[in-house]
Scaffold this active site. Structure first.
Site, mmCIF file in Angstrom:
data_model
loop_
_atom_site.group_PDB
_atom_site.id
_atom_site.type_symbol
_atom_site.label_atom_id
_atom_site.label_comp_id
_atom_site.label_asym_id
_atom_site.label_seq_id
_atom_site.Cartn_x
_atom_site.Cartn_y
_atom_site.Cartn_z
ATOM 1 N N SER A 72 0.855 -1.183 0.000
ATOM 2 C CA SER A 72 0.000 0.000 0.000
ATOM 3 C C SER A 72 0.890 1.232 0.000
ATOM 4 O O SER A 72 2.031 1.189 0.457
ATOM 5 C CB SER A 72 -0.885 -0.028 1.249
ATOM 6 O OG SER A 72 -1.154 1.266 1.717
ATOM 7 N N LYS A 74 0.022 -4.011 4.597
ATOM 8 C CA LYS A 74 -0.979 -4.554 3.678
ATOM 9 C C LYS A 74 -0.406 -5.593 2.729
ATOM 10 O O LYS A 74 0.731 -5.512 2.297
ATOM 11 C CB LYS A 74 -1.602 -3.421 2.860
ATOM 12 C CG LYS A 74 -2.547 -2.524 3.647
ATOM 13 C CD LYS A 74 -3.806 -3.209 4.147
ATOM 14 C CE LYS A 74 -4.753 -3.614 3.064
ATOM 15 N NZ LYS A 74 -5.449 -2.530 2.402
ATOM 16 N N ASN A 115 -2.300 -6.861 -0.283
ATOM 17 C CA ASN A 115 -3.548 -6.799 -1.028
ATOM 18 C C ASN A 115 -3.609 -7.850 -2.133
ATOM 19 O O ASN A 115 -2.594 -8.121 -2.785
ATOM 20 C CB ASN A 115 -3.708 -5.413 -1.644
ATOM 21 C CG ASN A 115 -4.017 -4.356 -0.599
ATOM 22 O OD1 ASN A 115 -4.712 -4.616 0.369
ATOM 23 N ND2 ASN A 115 -3.459 -3.166 -0.781
ATOM 24 N N ARG A 147 -25.789 -1.854 -44.388
ATOM 25 C CA ARG A 147 -24.724 -1.333 -43.520
ATOM 26 C C ARG A 147 -25.341 -0.345 -42.547
ATOM 27 O O ARG A 147 -26.113 0.518 -42.957
ATOM 28 C CB ARG A 147 -23.597 -0.634 -44.291
ATOM 29 C CG ARG A 147 -22.434 -0.272 -43.332
ATOM 30 C CD ARG A 147 -21.242 0.367 -44.028
ATOM 31 N NE ARG A 147 -20.878 -0.384 -45.209
ATOM 32 C CZ ARG A 147 -20.084 0.079 -46.169
ATOM 33 N NH1 ARG A 147 -19.553 1.292 -46.036
ATOM 34 N NH2 ARG A 147 -19.815 -0.651 -47.225
#
Lengths: 442, 442, 442, 442
Positions: free
Chosen positions: D266, D272, D274, D305
């Protein structure tokens, strides 16, 4: 009030609350039968369960109310079924199964059953396309790109394109890997001891659904694929409906939906002849996409049962099925009663002063002056024609460089739509052949 | 079968077929009353129309079947209403109006009416959030980012965030510009001669709906905005439900939905206490998005009335309303019965070894050693703690550099969640104040 | 390759990678400035950070590569900025903030800045609509419902409807509650001690963004509302483009986009004059919806920072902004160069045999024979006219019952489109007045 | 800036502007080669075209700017290629083809080429799932339904479910019917006279793409199916990523993504770790759905088209491809570095007091007291255990009725997760066998 407007009766019944209720009950009676064959449940209990498992013996409203406590309708249904079966058999109801087994298998049964009437509508749409392709293989009309006349095609070629799209979508829908579901509380079938796989196999057999290699509770690819296939179907139908609407415009008028009865009338305007079948088909198709987005948006489900994404599937699945059926039904009506106006097709090309044949003229010129110069010459003539509001022919014949290369006759030949259809007829043949092959295979 | 599971009775009634039917009839009687006031229609005819315009006198199924020919249910309803009114008054029914006027105004009436019970559910959800924010303004819990414990927050702050989201969505929903619709066949009101604008004004007055500056038949911003506002509401509710589910996980256990009655039980597993309210709320929210995608996807409608996109709106609009009500109702039940466990909140931070306080320690260190070095020191200690499975505290106290700066007491202070809550309480106050202000204003 | 085709340069720049990078850097320098004012950071450090915070000093590709480890680009940017600032100031970079603060505030800055050029394009579209409404307030054309001629309107009324839709969408877009974001690791601003709220207030001031009542990290209503407002804008633009395309069809020809230069040409067909501006606008609008669905689909984000739904927002937000700008730009070109052909509008009504005036005739008859009978008579005449391919007038004059009530002159008056325009001009006035008021207010 | 964060380099290259440019050029050189073989174009011209058709010789920005006039980039590219080829060969460039042929065939080439690196990532994901299934076939963990512990499963079974989902999606993706496109201005190949079909056949051969039965310009099923298959893939990947994130929560801790390098760190919080791979995978998957919604939403294209829906496809198709690759790459990293913690899995079941084995106990009791009574007994014991915060075992042993049927040993056996795994191992075997078979077949 609206359901009856969009979805034909047969499809509504096959996707409604009662159909789900019966499918859930069929799971339970199928499970009991399978367990009886596996020796886990007395045969008479299985018979009692089968007898009790009739939707008309249960009250959907009451089950729904009770279901709020559980977050799904299987738990109260099991309770109610046990009650209906009586004390003796109660213990044999829902043995080794979990709510998700009930609802997932029911979803597959509902889908398989609903795909019968839906498939019949789709086949009728394809047949109508094929008939139009066949009948109008040589009917010239303006091909249109960006809503501008481009070069001639045939109405048969347009219908052949519709047919190819619808048949591809039908094939896709027919290939969705439906499967029975039996996993028990978290996918191990532990409550059935060693008999789990045998029961799962027999259950699939009882219900006439394929047996998956392993329980698929939070592997939602099947549901997502079904949703996607329905959206692709709906899209193929919507393409046809869109073309019909555009061709039916007051200023185009090359086709018209039937006005038999009061059909297509307006509450106010006495002269209207609205393309209601196409409009309803488009409305249904748009809504199928909305429903499918819920199914495809819910593929990632937590662990062994989701807390929200799973519960979100049931009604959108019903809707995606019902409204695909609705789109097919509405389009079928539009196509089967379609009035086709070859004269108007020809007139519209003429009214545009022959501009749709500009490429044909350029092609005719290219041999002598080269492609780029040919394009320049025709572009200039077209611009003069558009500006003056006169036919292209006049401008071509007034151009010395062009006249030095093409005679008036050659110009006229180049301006004949029927002479500039390329491989249209061949392509129609191919589409029809593929269609016949597909029908024989299904 | 499923509707009763997801949508509360009152909301279902306000969005169902009968509600639409009555709203269409209200348009017709409102129109007749307006035209009577404008002197275009005899007063007794208007009275007769008002008397006949009661939903229970009509058969929705029959109207739906008849509607297929017209592509909308207004045309057959006008016919049936004329019949009900009798020959005398028949000519005064639907005067100068078109089907789209009927259905668009009815949609607005249905929305406005359904927003009453939906709004009540939403208000109750907000009140429950406010109560939780109030009560738990000082209850520490782990803040979690990417589902990892980050730094402490309070449960009150979390609830304040929910509250802010729900109130913003309520405000948005309350600001949707509903409006009556009267344009006649193509938006000019030509059939009413010079009286059109006066009739339109009186109609809006009769129905208690705002009058638009001009007819909005194919200017669908109102419908799209309503759909968007419902999806934003549903999303705000889903956020709360998602947090509740995550906090209610077996391994987290910081909250639990009520298990009163059989609520949250399983058909098989005796111990389950499922977060059914949250799960149903999430399921509803996902489906609101599906319905809204149809509404937002249909903003571009052809010319003066669309051939498909318009007809696709009716049921998705009903669904978006109904399921927003369903999401609010389910979440309300979840929140009102929510068991909150402050001890478990504290324990979970402790069980993570105090890692959620790592930033607090780094902040305490930063004054002496600078931010980057502080982060390095704590990162290393955290890594050692995670590896060894021991509390962060032990690693901090064992680090000489840290100890040279912080005493054991200072470390403990840094590791106290209650001491590292920053402005949580202030933010809770602000959210509550904004909520009170909003409630007073509505 | 495609971006340049759809999005104007100025909007591309305002929504591209460099714009995001600068906005993230602006957050960091704004934060340092705020913290300097709050006495937390030395003024010279704040200056040094401001100096270093220039996007052209950083390598987006390298940052993106490094960002994979963190799951967001803020972390590597902070590292790089610290490096650029030098040891002295490094500790003062990003103080008390978290990655989400950087990205969320940057998103708001990007949005606010991009809304300048987007808003300018939208204003130009509205101005073009207003001009058309003004100029053609009395130009009769066929109103069309379900793509069938209904009753006459004016081209001005059509343009007024466009204008009302575009202005409403602009108002909605202008009301989106953008706000700065500063919450720290989990929304408490704990790392800033008691100074958090003051710093948050000053940061908002520095950046010229409103300050929210509390951090909104996982309260994503603002992002969802921005997405919804862009989709509503795109839808309002798409409505105009769709009408232009339909009016520009070869067989309708009531308008044409400019063919200045090679515009609207084809690679093959020399005569084509394609409505490319409208086609590009529609393409952009469709894609805005796809991007918005991601934003609205991601409102429920876990706890204090989401693990996926948040990261999914960044590029769809950029796309929704860019493509709304693209839609507006393309449509502006289409409208500003639009060739309007009143004669063709009149001719098309005539070519339909006057059927668009059938209601007018019925209205004229209704006074004498009553509405229902009038409708029957005209319906029958219309049917005969359609069948025979003759003008409605002939059939009306040949009908004895009609002739007993209306003279030939009266029939002709009823068949004059200019005499059956109802309140079209009044509605145009109202729309223009509302537009002027809106412009004065913005 | 963001692209590099989400999409691996190889996939970005295969789906970027240059890849499209080269694919368009490959169409042109393939067409010239085919026409040379068909005798329509001199061999040396075809060679010159092939030589000139190298992306690095063209300026994408300039082409994009020029493309605005045409609404697509094929027209300016043809012009530029003609210029590059020189006067001699210019006339042989793009002969008989139209812009849509160029772009549709290029889309198919881009897809086919990008599916190589995407497929490699997907295969690696499947291999990682297979390895986890294999290694952990007997590693017990809690099965979780509605995020509550339910009954034991094995981590291997969970991984086997992931594998089945990913392999089904791979199979689906591999079966998408890509095809070359050559239809000329409106699908008849008229400009090629009778040689059209032969040239179409040879073109497909030159490019190594299947030849369709007929041109598919506005039959967009192929594009829709590709989009749907990518969304199904992304959903299968998202399911895995969601489970990983949930298992990696601080309070669950049963798996962790690798923290090698700074991965998962982090910008602020030192501790952290993560789950960034999973978060990125989910972000990508959400965005694939947004892109796919554009493709599925655009199936209905006007006539020969479309004016908007076609132009809307190009970038969403690129994004759907790129982000499916991004999701696979991110998930692959997550899975290949995944730390699995069997001890934590066991501890979490124990910490829940054995409640996950409640069904096992009920099953053990059912033989003696019947299913319903067994469920009641265990439900009561579970409730007491939950209330008292004591292990289920204590409550079971304290219950006289239970003890009259089960000995302490039998209770302990029933409470052993490893003894209640049902058919988990068999299902793992089946999934692995199916995977091996699939790999051999591909």
């Amino acid at each position: 009030m609206f359901a009856g407007l969009f979805v034909p009766q047969e499809v509504r019944q096959a996707t409604g609350g009662r159909a789900w209720l019966q499918a859930m009950l069929d799971f339970e009676s199928g499970l009991a039968a399978a367990e009886a064959r596996a020796g886990l449940v007395p045969a008479e209990a299985a018979r009692a369960i089968a007898e009790a498992a009739r939707a008309d013996r249960f009250d959907p409203e009451a089950l729904a109310a009770e279901a709020r406590s559980f977050g799904n309708p299987a738990a109260p249904l099991v309770r109610a079924l046990r009650e209906a079966v009586g004390e003796e058999g109660a213990a044999h109801v829902h043995r080794g199964a979990t709510s998700q087994d009930v609802l997932d298998t029911a979803a597959m049964l509902v889908a398989r059953r609903a795909l019968q009437p839906i498939g019949a509508q789709l086949r009728a749409v394809a047949a109508a396309c094929a008939r139009l392709a066949e009948e109008h293989r040589a009917t010239p009309m303006a091909g249109r790109t960006l809503l501008q006349q481009a070069v001639p095609i045939t109405f048969g070629l347009k219908a052949a394109g519709w047919l190819a799209g619808v048949d591809r979508a039908r094939a896709r829908l027919g290939a969705v890997p439906l499967a029975a579901q039996l996993g028990g509380a978290a996918g191990t079938l532990a409550a059935l001891g060693g008999d789990g796989p045998r029961v799962a196999e027999l259950l699939a057999e009882e219900l006439g659904l394929p047996e998956p290699a392993l329980p698929w509770h939070t592997e939602r690819g099947r549901v997502g694929e079904l949703g996607a296939a329905l959206a692709l179907c709906a899209g193929a139908l919507e393409k046809v409906a869109l073309d019909v609407e555009l061709l039916a415009q007051s200023e185009v008028g090359e086709v018209a939906e039937s006005s038999a009865g009061a059909r297509g009338g307006s509450s106010t305007m006495p002269h209207k002849r609205n393309p209601v079948g196409s409009a309803l088909a488009i409305a249904c198709a748009r809504r199928v996409r909305g429903a499918t987005s819920v199914l495809i948006g819910g593929l990632a489900q937590e662990h062994e049962r989701a807390a929200g994404a799973w519960q979100a599937e049931w009604e959108p699945l019903s809707e995606a099925l019902a409204l695909t059926g609705g789109a097919a039904f509405a389009l079928r009506e539009a196509l089967e009663g379609l009035e086709v106006r070859p004269d108007r097709m020809r007139d519209n090309m003429a009214a545009a002063g022959g501009l749709a044949l500009a490429e044909a003229v350029a092609t005719a010129l290219a041999g002598s002056v080269g492609g780029p110069r040919a394009k320049q010459l025709v572009e200039a003539a077209s611009a003069r024609a558009a500006e003056a509001g006169t036919p292209l022919r006049d401008q071509l014949l007034a151009d010395d460089e062009i006249r030095s290369v093409l005679s008036a006759e050659e110009v006229d030949r180049a301006l004949d739509p029927a002479a500039y259809l390329g491989s249209a007829e061949l392509f129609v043949e191919r589409a029809l052949a593929a269609h016949r092959e597909f029908e024989e295979g299904t």
